[in-house]
Design a protein around this motif. Sequence first.
Motif, PDB file in Angstrom:
ATOM      1  N   ILE A   1    -107.142 -85.508  69.077  1.00  0.00           N
ATOM      2  CA  ILE A   1    -106.608 -86.017  67.823  1.00  0.00           C
ATOM      3  C   ILE A   1    -105.290 -86.736  68.093  1.00  0.00           C
ATOM      4  O   ILE A   1    -104.499 -86.294  68.926  1.00  0.00           O
ATOM      5  N   SER A   2    -105.086 -87.842  67.427  1.00  0.00           N
ATOM      6  CA  SER A   2    -103.828 -88.574  67.567  1.00  0.00           C
ATOM      7  C   SER A   2    -103.547 -89.300  66.261  1.00  0.00           C
ATOM      8  O   SER A   2    -104.409 -89.361  65.375  1.00  0.00           O
TER       9      SER A   2
ATOM     10  N   TRP B   1    -109.045 -83.087  60.977  1.00  0.00           N
ATOM     11  CA  TRP B   1    -110.456 -83.448  60.923  1.00  0.00           C
ATOM     12  C   TRP B   1    -111.271 -82.184  60.704  1.00  0.00           C
ATOM     13  O   TRP B   1    -111.045 -81.169  61.359  1.00  0.00           O
ATOM     14  N   PHE B   2    -112.212 -82.271  59.808  1.00  0.00           N
ATOM     15  CA  PHE B   2    -113.204 -81.234  59.584  1.00  0.00           C
ATOM     16  C   PHE B   2    -114.581 -81.885  59.709  1.00  0.00           C
ATOM     17  O   PHE B   2    -114.707 -83.107  59.668  1.00  0.00           O
ATOM     18  N   ARG B   3    -115.596 -81.063  59.826  1.00  0.00           N
ATOM     19  CA  ARG B   3    -116.951 -81.593  59.857  1.00  0.00           C
ATOM     20  C   ARG B   3    -117.895 -80.642  59.138  1.00  0.00           C
ATOM     21  O   ARG B   3    -117.640 -79.448  59.029  1.00  0.00           O
ATOM     22  N   GLN B   4    -118.979 -81.208  58.673  1.00  0.00           N
ATOM     23  CA  GLN B   4    -119.966 -80.402  57.962  1.00  0.00           C
ATOM     24  C   GLN B   4    -121.356 -80.894  58.318  1.00  0.00           C
ATOM     25  O   GLN B   4    -121.699 -82.063  58.095  1.00  0.00           O
ATOM     26  N   ALA B   5    -122.122 -79.981  58.890  1.00  0.00           N
ATOM     27  CA  ALA B   5    -123.511 -80.263  59.226  1.00  0.00           C
ATOM     28  C   ALA B   5    -124.389 -79.822  58.060  1.00  0.00           C
ATOM     29  O   ALA B   5    -124.000 -78.974  57.265  1.00  0.00           O
TER      30      ALA B   5
ATOM     31  N   GLN C   1    -110.675 -89.080  69.054  1.00  0.00           N
ATOM     32  CA  GLN C   1    -111.426 -89.571  70.198  1.00  0.00           C
ATOM     33  C   GLN C   1    -112.369 -88.466  70.646  1.00  0.00           C
ATOM     34  O   GLN C   1    -111.933 -87.362  70.943  1.00  0.00           O
ATOM     35  N   MET C   2    -113.653 -88.773  70.692  1.00  0.00           N
ATOM     36  CA  MET C   2    -114.661 -87.785  71.034  1.00  0.00           C
ATOM     37  C   MET C   2    -115.405 -88.257  72.285  1.00  0.00           C
ATOM     38  O   MET C   2    -115.905 -89.390  72.310  1.00  0.00           O
ATOM     39  N   ILE C   3    -115.480 -87.394  73.278  1.00  0.00           N
ATOM     40  CA  ILE C   3    -116.248 -87.683  74.489  1.00  0.00           C
ATOM     41  C   ILE C   3    -117.215 -86.540  74.746  1.00  0.00           C
ATOM     42  O   ILE C   3    -117.123 -85.478  74.132  1.00  0.00           O
ATOM     43  N   SER C   4    -118.134 -86.765  75.666  1.00  0.00           N
ATOM     44  CA  SER C   4    -119.109 -85.735  76.041  1.00  0.00           C
ATOM     45  C   SER C   4    -119.773 -85.123  74.808  1.00  0.00           C
ATOM     46  O   SER C   4    -119.884 -83.903  74.699  1.00  0.00           O
TER      47      SER C   4
END
Length: 122
Positions: A70-71, A36-40, A82-85
């Motif tokens: 990650i799974s 997973w990558f992300r871009q703001a 899975q993302m928390i907080s």
Amino acid sequence: QVQLVESGGGLVQAGGGLRLSCAASGLTSGRYSMAWFRQAPGQEREFVASSSPGGLRTDYADSVKGRFTISRDNAKNTMYLQMISLKPEDTAVYYCSAGPLSSVRATSYAYWGQGTQVTVSS
């Protein structure tokens, strides 16, 4: 034809959680490292997390350690995040990717999804 399709993004309040999914077709996910990558907006694409083909090895960016997991389910050719907080600074478009080797570098991954927006409000 390889396709990676992300889903599960949305708007969430700070402190909340989301579960992203990445469904792969045209490849056998169990033979690929996935990440997973992300871009703001206005920023470069950054590494979030990766998983070895069998899922035994995972790596995380320091900024998400302890909050993101990650799974993968290779029988379903699907990867999850899975993302928390969640924090406002987690706001970004999240992309899944697949490649021959686990890496924190985006250039190591040959296949990419179209992205899913995650927005965390304060």
